[in-house]
Write a protein that holds these residues in place. Structure first.
Motif, mmCIF file in Angstrom:
data_model
loop_
_atom_site.group_PDB
_atom_site.id
_atom_site.type_symbol
_atom_site.label_atom_id
_atom_site.label_comp_id
_atom_site.label_asym_id
_atom_site.label_seq_id
_atom_site.Cartn_x
_atom_site.Cartn_y
_atom_site.Cartn_z
ATOM 1 N N VAL A 11 -19.567 73.161 -11.516
ATOM 2 C CA VAL A 11 -19.690 74.110 -12.613
ATOM 3 C C VAL A 11 -21.181 74.374 -12.807
ATOM 4 N N TYR A 61 -9.279 82.643 -19.660
ATOM 5 C CA TYR A 61 -9.119 81.275 -19.159
ATOM 6 C C TYR A 61 -7.890 80.639 -19.797
ATOM 7 N N PHE A 65 -7.777 74.547 -18.678
ATOM 8 C CA PHE A 65 -8.810 74.632 -17.646
ATOM 9 C C PHE A 65 -10.199 74.425 -18.259
ATOM 10 N N ILE A 69 -13.010 71.211 -17.872
ATOM 11 C CA ILE A 69 -14.441 71.378 -17.586
ATOM 12 C C ILE A 69 -15.284 70.723 -18.681
ATOM 13 N N LYS A 74 -16.840 69.375 -14.419
ATOM 14 C CA LYS A 74 -16.632 69.950 -13.091
ATOM 15 C C LYS A 74 -15.261 70.607 -13.040
ATOM 16 N N TYR A 75 -15.070 71.421 -12.008
ATOM 17 C CA TYR A 75 -13.776 72.059 -11.814
ATOM 18 C C TYR A 75 -12.759 71.021 -11.338
#
Length: 91
Positions: A11, A61, A65, A69, A74-75
């Motif tokens: 990210v 979004y 999700f 994050i 992070k994804y």
């Protein structure tokens, strides 16, 4: 099939800083709030499939999700599954 050895996309620091400056996640309730003028406003609308969605910086979004994050920085490596199979419960 998901390749688990695939390098995880990072990210951007700007996106992560923007998310942390604009959102608050309550881990006990699973609710995501937008910070507006130092007040917390609950965000997320049902997308007619049971998932909560929101728009941030002109991008739509899933709540879960963005929560991932915010919490992990992070994804996700793979699809996020709700532990209790309730699509609107983001605990």
């Amino acid at each position: 099939m998901i390749n688990m050895k695939k390098k995880q996309k990072r990210v951007s620091k700007k996106l992560l800083a923007d998310l942390r400056a604009n959102f608050f996640y309550n881990e006990n309730t699973g609710i995501l709030y937008r910070i507006v003028n130092r007040q917390l406003i609950k965000v997320g609308c049902d997308n007619h499939n049971g998932y909560l969605v929101l728009e941030f910086r002109n991008v739509r979004y899933y709540n879960h999700f963005l929560i991932w994050i915010l919490v992990n920085g992070k994804y996700p490596k793979q699809q996020i599954d709700h532990m209790n199979h309730n699509r609107s419960d983001n605990r």
